[in-house]
Design a protein around this motif. Structure first.
Motif, PDB file in Angstrom:
ATOM      1  N   TYR A   1      72.067  77.903  11.732  1.00 17.19           N
ATOM      2  CA  TYR A   1      71.865  78.542  10.430  1.00 17.19           C
ATOM      3  C   TYR A   1      71.261  79.931  10.600  1.00 17.19           C
ATOM      4  O   TYR A   1      71.667  80.885   9.912  1.00 17.19           O
ATOM      5  CB  TYR A   1      70.950  77.661   9.583  1.00 17.19           C
ATOM      6  CG  TYR A   1      70.449  78.330   8.326  1.00 17.19           C
ATOM      7  CD1 TYR A   1      71.262  78.474   7.202  1.00 17.19           C
ATOM      8  CD2 TYR A   1      69.147  78.834   8.247  1.00 17.19           C
ATOM      9  CE1 TYR A   1      70.809  79.094   6.054  1.00 17.19           C
ATOM     10  CE2 TYR A   1      68.677  79.460   7.109  1.00 17.19           C
ATOM     11  CZ  TYR A   1      69.514  79.587   6.018  1.00 17.19           C
ATOM     12  OH  TYR A   1      69.055  80.213   4.889  1.00 17.19           O
ATOM     13  N   ASN A   2      70.309  80.068  11.505  1.00 17.34           N
ATOM     14  CA  ASN A   2      69.686  81.375  11.722  1.00 17.34           C
ATOM     15  C   ASN A   2      70.698  82.385  12.258  1.00 17.34           C
ATOM     16  O   ASN A   2      70.691  83.558  11.865  1.00 17.34           O
ATOM     17  CB  ASN A   2      68.519  81.227  12.703  1.00 17.34           C
ATOM     18  CG  ASN A   2      67.795  82.530  12.939  1.00 17.34           C
ATOM     19  OD1 ASN A   2      67.206  83.119  12.038  1.00 17.34           O
ATOM     20  ND2 ASN A   2      67.852  83.007  14.173  1.00 17.34           N
TER      21      ASN A   2
ATOM     22  N   ARG B   1      72.877  83.469   9.411  1.00 17.93           N
ATOM     23  CA  ARG B   1      72.134  84.322   8.479  1.00 17.93           C
ATOM     24  C   ARG B   1      71.965  85.737   9.036  1.00 17.93           C
ATOM     25  O   ARG B   1      72.117  86.725   8.303  1.00 17.93           O
ATOM     26  CB  ARG B   1      70.755  83.730   8.210  1.00 17.93           C
ATOM     27  CG  ARG B   1      70.759  82.549   7.273  1.00 17.93           C
ATOM     28  CD  ARG B   1      70.953  82.965   5.825  1.00 17.93           C
ATOM     29  NE  ARG B   1      69.811  83.714   5.312  1.00 17.93           N
ATOM     30  CZ  ARG B   1      69.840  84.424   4.202  1.00 17.93           C
ATOM     31  NH1 ARG B   1      70.961  84.507   3.504  1.00 17.93           N
ATOM     32  NH2 ARG B   1      68.772  85.074   3.780  1.00 17.93           N
ATOM     33  N   LYS B   2      71.683  85.849  10.317  1.00 15.83           N
ATOM     34  CA  LYS B   2      71.360  87.155  10.888  1.00 15.83           C
ATOM     35  C   LYS B   2      72.597  87.954  11.281  1.00 15.83           C
ATOM     36  O   LYS B   2      72.572  89.187  11.256  1.00 15.83           O
ATOM     37  CB  LYS B   2      70.456  86.975  12.117  1.00 15.83           C
ATOM     38  CG  LYS B   2      69.132  86.285  11.829  1.00 15.83           C
ATOM     39  CD  LYS B   2      68.328  87.029  10.785  1.00 15.83           C
ATOM     40  CE  LYS B   2      67.000  86.335  10.495  1.00 15.83           C
ATOM     41  NZ  LYS B   2      66.215  87.019   9.454  1.00 15.83           N
TER      42      LYS B   2
ATOM     43  N   ASP C   1      75.457  87.240   7.591  1.00 15.29           N
ATOM     44  CA  ASP C   1      74.928  87.291   6.230  1.00 15.29           C
ATOM     45  C   ASP C   1      75.368  86.066   5.435  1.00 15.29           C
ATOM     46  O   ASP C   1      75.896  86.155   4.328  1.00 15.29           O
ATOM     47  CB  ASP C   1      75.364  88.573   5.527  1.00 15.29           C
ATOM     48  CG  ASP C   1      74.547  88.821   4.253  1.00 15.29           C
ATOM     49  OD1 ASP C   1      73.446  88.245   4.162  1.00 15.29           O
ATOM     50  OD2 ASP C   1      75.002  89.571   3.391  1.00 15.29           O
TER      51      ASP C   1
ATOM     52  N   SER D   1      71.849  81.898   1.698  1.00 16.02           N
ATOM     53  CA  SER D   1      70.601  81.197   2.008  1.00 16.02           C
ATOM     54  C   SER D   1      70.662  79.747   1.533  1.00 16.02           C
ATOM     55  O   SER D   1      71.147  79.450   0.444  1.00 16.02           O
ATOM     56  CB  SER D   1      69.422  81.913   1.347  1.00 16.02           C
ATOM     57  OG  SER D   1      68.240  81.180   1.522  1.00 16.02           O
TER      58      SER D   1
ATOM     59  N   GLU E   1      65.861  77.684   5.030  1.00 23.01           N
ATOM     60  CA  GLU E   1      65.140  78.956   5.037  1.00 23.01           C
ATOM     61  C   GLU E   1      63.634  78.722   5.037  1.00 23.01           C
ATOM     62  O   GLU E   1      62.883  79.421   5.734  1.00 23.01           O
ATOM     63  CB  GLU E   1      65.545  79.797   3.825  1.00 23.01           C
ATOM     64  CG  GLU E   1      65.110  81.245   3.897  1.00 23.01           C
ATOM     65  CD  GLU E   1      65.779  82.004   5.029  1.00 23.01           C
ATOM     66  OE1 GLU E   1      65.109  82.888   5.612  1.00 23.01           O
ATOM     67  OE2 GLU E   1      66.953  81.711   5.343  1.00 23.01           O
TER      68      GLU E   1
END
Length: 615
Positions: free
Chosen positions: A333-334, A337-338, A341, A344, A349
């Protein structure tokens, strides 16, 4: 030229009666203040201002502080019983004008506290004499109808308090002599039981009788404070029902994890074996049908809930590391996200932000070192070759044997190297205080002082002082407290002996500590109340979807393959910041699969579903 003649210093030191009187007054003041703070905490719990577990932690901490005061009385004034303490208090009243300090209740003076301790001691002495008679065990173990108890408040409550105190003590002795004490949650969570059993079993007067009497006094005063502060229509028996409901919910969550295909066997030493044992202990606790005055006491119920919370947190942290299922999902997931994009997901989170020390030991990666961070989560360490010099290529990344065994689900029975992943107190102040025998250490005190020393103690979020992601290092190094100076902080704490810390603004510290503990149990992200069991099942479901979709229909179903995690973190390290996935087609397909699995797995999940119920 000779200097002035100096008189010789006196070789004999005389006892300073005024100093002794002030020292005795300080100890009595501390006893009165500690007992008053505990009563105030239970009033707040009954009114719903703080949680039952918070009041329990505060009362256990008060009980530990009373032990320190009793130690000082024993060493400085040779007082080891409530009779000696009451005699010294009467002499002190006759010699000086003793004004009782007002802490939380103006109608309960220091003299009342000392006399209450003495009455508790006399009740225990009477019961110990009765225990020496024949047939004592048979009479106590024989089932009896619960007596009618009437609680009264006001100046003329001696008779009703004596009856209630006697019944509480008899119920506690029945607990020690019965089979229910074999259950760990009852034995460890029931306060004062061990001290009472030791006191009654000894023929000679034990040295810790004052501490035992103070425990019975706390048990009685907390019951009354809670009962009289309850709203109309509620009963103290709700605490016992609350504890049973909490255990029932815990059994359901553990059973769901044990029925999952990731727990294939119950071999001794495995995580499934210990979870099965925990489930049996909880079921045994549910079968203990005790509704007497002792088991209905809010302090007893809160202590048993706290023991269950601690056990669930310990094995929850074990689940968080078990075969890296949860960690692989969090790291994936990280990465999404990074790098991409990705939208969330609230619970993931919140975990990345508040439990970063657990899943990202070296810090949450932003645009590089994703693979290194994942390897650190797995327990990876640098290992240098013994025969090679310190040059490039002389070391390699390796996972220690004990770490690999713990990740595989093997729980060590004997002494083993400390694994910070399973340190409950590292992530929560509630468990940190509990694991330190309810003594507040200096680092925690420094964090609390930043909240307590000023009026309103409103210097930022109280939970931020103990939440790992909000700080770097220990709480003493927090910016909110390290740069904060006031008159009380400049004077500093008084250290009477190691482990006993008394600050000039004790009431403010107590209130700030209550806020910090409460924030860990009920808040936007309750660190102490996070339920890892349903979170583990949802993460395993995501891993199963990715594994089946990535390896195709010909692969073995429910194999829970984790190869996707290493591919994802390695591909993320190959991406430049803002350039996206410039990698081969297979990786782009895996990214789409992972994103879809995360969306489906957590689409309809609310953050509150992962918090422990009953608070």
């Amino acid at each position: 030229m000779s200097g002035p003649e100096l008189e010789e210093a006196p070789s004999t030191f005389y006892d300073d009666r005024l100093s002794s009187a002030f020292d005795m007054y300080e100890q009595i003041h501390d006893i009165h203040q500690i007992l008053s703070e505990a009563k105030a905490a239970w009033r707040k719990a009954a009114q719903g201002s703080i949680q039952l577990v918070t009041a329990t932690v505060m009362t256990n901490a008060a009980y530990a502080r009373l032990e320190d005061v009793e130690h000082r009385l024993s060493t400085s004034s040779s007082i080891s019983s409530s009779a000696d303490l009451l005699e010294s208090y009467v002499k002190l009243q006759d010699s000086v004008s003793l004004v009782s300090p007002t802490v939380t209740s103006s109608d309960w003076s220091a003299g009342d506290a000392i006399r209450d301790l003495h009455e508790c001691w006399r009740t225990m002495i009477s019961l110990r004499s009765e225990a020496a008679s024949d047939g004592f065990a048979e009479r106590f173990l024989k089932p009896q109808l619960p007596p009618q108890v009437t609680l009264r408040r006001g100046p003329n409550t001696f008779a009703s308090d004596a009856q209630c105190r006697s019944i509480l003590l008899h119920n506690a002795v029945q607990c020690t002599r019965g089979s229910c004490l074999q259950n760990d949650f009852i034995r460890l969570g029931s306060p004062v039981v061990t001290e009472i059993d030791t006191f009654i079993s000894r023929e000679q007067s034990p040295s810790d009788c004052l501490h035992c009497a103070s425990g019975l006094s706390l048990l009685m005063s907390s019951y009354k404070a809670y009962a009289f502060a309850l709203p109309a229509g509620q009963s103290t028996s709700s605490c016992r029902i609350h504890a049973l409901r909490y255990a029932q919910d815990a059994v359901a969550h553990i059973g769901a994890v044990l029925n999952n295909p990731t727990m294939p066997c119950r071999c001794q030493g495995t995580l499934a074996f210990h979870l099965e044992k925990l489930k049996l202990d909880l079921e045994e606790y549910l079968r203990t049908k005790m509704f007497d005055l002792f088991f209905q006491s809010p302090w007893v119920c809160g202590g048993q809930i706290l023991e269950m919370m601690h056990a669930l947190r310990y094995y929850g942290l074990r689940l968080a590391a078990y075969k890296s299922y949860m960690g692989s999902v969090v790291h994936m997931y990280n990465v999404l996200r990074k790098v991409q994009d990705f939208p969330s997901i609230p619970i993931l989170e919140a975990i990345c932000e508040n439990l970063s020390d657990l899943f990202f030991p070296g810090g949450r990666p932003e645009n590089k070192s994703f693979k290194t961070s994942y390897f650190r989560y797995l327990g990876g360490r640098l290992r240098f070759h013994s025969q090679a010099r310190h040059r490039t290529g002389c070391h390699e990344l390796a996972i220690p044997v004990h770490t690999a065994k713990a990740t595989a689900g093997f729980v060590s029975e004997g002494p083993a190297p400390r694994d910070l992943r399973f340190d409950c107190g590292r992530f929560s102040l509630v468990y940190r205080i509990k694991e330190r025998s309810y003594r507040v250490d200096e680092a925690t005190l420094d964090a609390i002082k930043g909240q307590a020393c000023c009026v309103g103690f409103g210097r930022g979020d109280a939970a931020a002082l103990v939440t790992p992601n909000k700080r770097k290092g220990s709480p003493a190094k927090n910016k909110e407290t390290s740069g904060h100076v006031c008159d009380s902080c400049e004077r500093g704490p008084m250290l009477d002996r190691p482990g006993n810390i008394v600050h000039t603004n004790v009431i403010g510290i107590s209130q700030a500590l209550q806020q910090m503990l409460d924030a860990e149990i009920v808040s936007d992200f309750p660190v102490a109340g996070l339920n890892f069991f349903p979170l583990y099942l949802d993460c395993v479901g995501v891993v199963d979807k990715i594994s089946n979709a990535y390896h195709g229909a010909d692969s073995k179903q429910t194999q829970f393959c984790l190869c996707y995690a290493e591919i994802m973190v390695a591909a993320a390290d190959g991406c430049r910041e803002g350039k996206g996935w410039r990698v081969r087609k297979e990786v782009r397909e895996l990214v789409a699969i992972c994103g879809q699995a995360l969306t489906e797995g957590f689409r309809d999940k609310e953050t509150r579903q992962y918090y422990q119920s009953g608070f």
